[in-house]
Enzyme design. Structure first.
Site, mmCIF file in Angstrom:
data_model
loop_
_atom_site.group_PDB
_atom_site.id
_atom_site.type_symbol
_atom_site.label_atom_id
_atom_site.label_comp_id
_atom_site.label_asym_id
_atom_site.label_seq_id
_atom_site.Cartn_x
_atom_site.Cartn_y
_atom_site.Cartn_z
ATOM 1 N N GLU A 96 -32.034 -15.004 -7.979
ATOM 2 C CA GLU A 96 -31.940 -14.346 -6.710
ATOM 3 C C GLU A 96 -31.001 -15.103 -5.719
ATOM 4 O O GLU A 96 -30.727 -16.293 -5.609
ATOM 5 C CB GLU A 96 -33.163 -14.191 -6.125
ATOM 6 C CG GLU A 96 -34.213 -13.277 -7.069
ATOM 7 C CD GLU A 96 -35.396 -12.768 -6.693
ATOM 8 O OE1 GLU A 96 -35.953 -13.344 -5.474
ATOM 9 O OE2 GLU A 96 -35.912 -11.769 -6.985
ATOM 10 N N CYS A 130 -27.164 -17.365 0.398
ATOM 11 C CA CYS A 130 -28.105 -18.281 -0.325
ATOM 12 C C CYS A 130 -28.175 -18.398 -1.618
ATOM 13 O O CYS A 130 -28.423 -17.226 -2.260
ATOM 14 C CB CYS A 130 -29.708 -18.011 0.387
ATOM 15 S SG CYS A 130 -30.716 -19.226 -0.229
ATOM 16 N N CYS A 137 -37.773 -23.343 -10.774
ATOM 17 C CA CYS A 137 -37.778 -24.817 -10.234
ATOM 18 C C CYS A 137 -39.128 -25.602 -10.826
ATOM 19 O O CYS A 137 -40.229 -25.248 -10.731
ATOM 20 C CB CYS A 137 -38.140 -24.572 -8.596
ATOM 21 S SG CYS A 137 -37.516 -26.211 -7.806
ATOM 22 N N CYS A 141 -43.466 -27.304 -5.189
ATOM 23 C CA CYS A 141 -43.924 -27.335 -3.652
ATOM 24 C C CYS A 141 -45.021 -26.289 -3.503
ATOM 25 O O CYS A 141 -44.854 -25.089 -4.005
ATOM 26 C CB CYS A 141 -42.584 -27.182 -2.684
ATOM 27 S SG CYS A 141 -41.249 -28.113 -2.739
ATOM 28 N N CYS A 144 -44.385 -22.597 -2.102
ATOM 29 C CA CYS A 144 -43.156 -21.809 -2.392
ATOM 30 C C CYS A 144 -43.505 -21.043 -3.635
ATOM 31 O O CYS A 144 -43.912 -21.614 -4.522
ATOM 32 C CB CYS A 144 -42.099 -22.943 -2.751
ATOM 33 S SG CYS A 144 -40.577 -22.195 -3.655
ATOM 34 N N CYS A 360 -37.249 -17.848 3.320
ATOM 35 C CA CYS A 360 -37.548 -19.456 2.335
ATOM 36 C C CYS A 360 -38.828 -19.453 1.768
ATOM 37 O O CYS A 360 -39.830 -18.938 2.383
ATOM 38 C CB CYS A 360 -37.457 -20.360 3.578
ATOM 39 S SG CYS A 360 -35.969 -20.491 4.416
HETATM 40 S S1 SF4 Z 1 -39.089 -25.379 -2.076
HETATM 41 FE FE1 SF4 Z 1 -39.447 -23.955 -3.870
HETATM 42 S S2 SF4 Z 1 -37.395 -23.978 -4.849
HETATM 43 FE FE2 SF4 Z 1 -37.313 -25.574 -3.024
HETATM 44 S S3 SF4 Z 1 -37.485 -27.452 -4.373
HETATM 45 FE FE3 SF4 Z 1 -39.519 -26.510 -3.684
HETATM 46 S S4 SF4 Z 1 -40.441 -25.422 -5.315
HETATM 47 FE FE4 SF4 Z 1 -38.192 -25.641 -5.501
#
Ligand code: SF4
Length: 372
Positions: A96, A130, A137, A141, A144, A360
């Site tokens: 995306e 962006c 990923c 986190c 996220c 975000c």
């Molecule tokens: S915020 Fe999401 S996309 Fe960014 S590094 Fe952490 S897990 Fe990965």
């Protein structure tokens, strides 16, 4: 050219395109023509490279050469003008990419129909794209949505630049005449795909015409790559996704902190060679009752004291599968006030495209997570 991308021009440097031209039995100036067509004009097919003789275009096409601009599979338009693009690559993977127009020139046209059209076409005076750097990923986190995907693969430099080309073409926008910023803050951790990311930065700066000062990369804290970035001749500005003022809390929210803790991360931030007037950005996603107390703010100001930087505060963007809540507005203001009082510049970032999951931490492949 690498075997895998043998027939794709996007992602090749000026030097590589020149080598390609020569290997194809062409004079070296064809390399410059290819570079300008692919990045400057952002052509989408070899046939569109009008500076090449017709016969050569035909020959390139016959041998299966393509520019390699990825396809826009879907567009989700937010009520605030943000557009979330689902962009697909030749192997069926997709990422995306988000277009965020900002500001308004406020100038009315001349009253004629044509004037109104111009006004309509320029309802923004700058825009930010962006960009994603990986499919999914691996960083995990806890706040996220992208993390829920895991990592599927790295994007090539051509696929990173290709997202920008696809969006610019769709928006009929051309830097440097149009003010376009790039943030490497989409899906993925750019510093876990460092070589392709930094090659893409060079191509965007030299080829597409987006100044390095208009680009920002955000990292979750891959410390060795922060030092590498500082040594690059052409580099974006640096943002560090911090989100907690102490190791106990940060390791809970961002497991990467167990590998590179705050001491190491803040040391790298202090050592980062800032240019004139450049500031480092610390991003801090505020989660209700987790990291948003005045005490957290005071701890944060102590942690980054003396670094020429600013803090961007982002109230958590809620989403299914995420265990945290958005704090009340007054908590966000109080956090900002505490930082400011301690001498740390702090800004509250307006969430963009929340209604289309473009904000975000909300990017996730639409095919797996359809927008409502
Ligand atoms: S915020 Fe999401 S996309 Fe960014 S590094 Fe952490 S897990 Fe990965």
């Amino acid at each position: 050219m690498s075997d895998k991308r043998q027939n794709v021009l996007l992602g090749l440097t000026f030097r590589e395109l020149t080598d390609f031209a020569e290997e194809s039995g062409q004079p070296s100036y064809r390399g410059r023509q290819l570079f300008e067509a692919v990045y400057g004009q952002r052509v989408e097919s070899v046939e569109q490279i009008s500076t090449l003789p017709q016969e050569l275009r035909h020959r390139f096409k016959q041998r299966g050469l393509s520019v390699g601009v990825p396809t826009i599979q879907k567009k989700f338009v937010s009520s605030d003008g943000t557009i979330r693009y689902l962009i697909g690559f030749s192997d069926g993977q997709s990422v995306e990419t988000v277009w965020m127009p900002e500001g308004d020139d406020g100038e009315a046209g001349d009253g004629s129909e044509a004037g109104n059209e111009v006004e309509k076409a320029r309802a923004w005076d700058r825009a930010t794209i962006c960009v994603s750097s990986q499919v999914g990923c691996a960083v995990d986190c806890q706040f996220c949505l992208t993390a829920l995907l895991g990592v599927k693969r790295n994007l090539t430099a051509g696929e990173i630049v290709g997202q920008v080309c696809a969006v610019l073409n769709d928006q009929h926008v051309s830097p440097p005449q149009d003010r376009v910023n790039i943030v490497f803050m989409g899906m993925g951790e750019p510093f876990l795909n460092y070589d392709n990311f930094i090659k893409a930065v060079g191509l965007l700066a030299e080829g597409v015409g987006i100044a390095e000062s208009r680009m920002t990369v955000s990292t979750a804290g891959i410390v060795p790559r922060i030092y590498d970035l500082g040594a690059e001749p052409v580099r974006p500005k640096l943002a560090i996704s911090l989100n907690a003022p102490n190791d106990e809390l940060r390791s809970r929210l961002m497991p990467i902190n167990r590998k590179w803790n705050l001491e190491k991360l803040v040391a790298a931030a202090r050592d980062f060679p800032l240019r004139n007037r450049e500031r480092l950005t610390f991003e801090y996603v505020l989660m209700d009752g987790v990291n948003d107390s005045p005490q957290n703010a005071r701890e944060l100001s102590e942690l980054i004291r003396g670094i020429r930087g600013k803090v961007n505060l982002i109230a958590l963007n809620p989403g299914p599968g995420i265990a945290f809540q958005t704090p009340a507005e007054n908590r966000v203001f109080e956090f900002q006030k505490t930082l400011t009082a301690a001498g740390v510049p702090a800004f509250i970032r307006r969430p963009r495209g929340r209604d289309i999951y473009a904000a975000c931490g909300q990017l996730k492949r639409t095919v797996e997570f359809p927008a409502s």
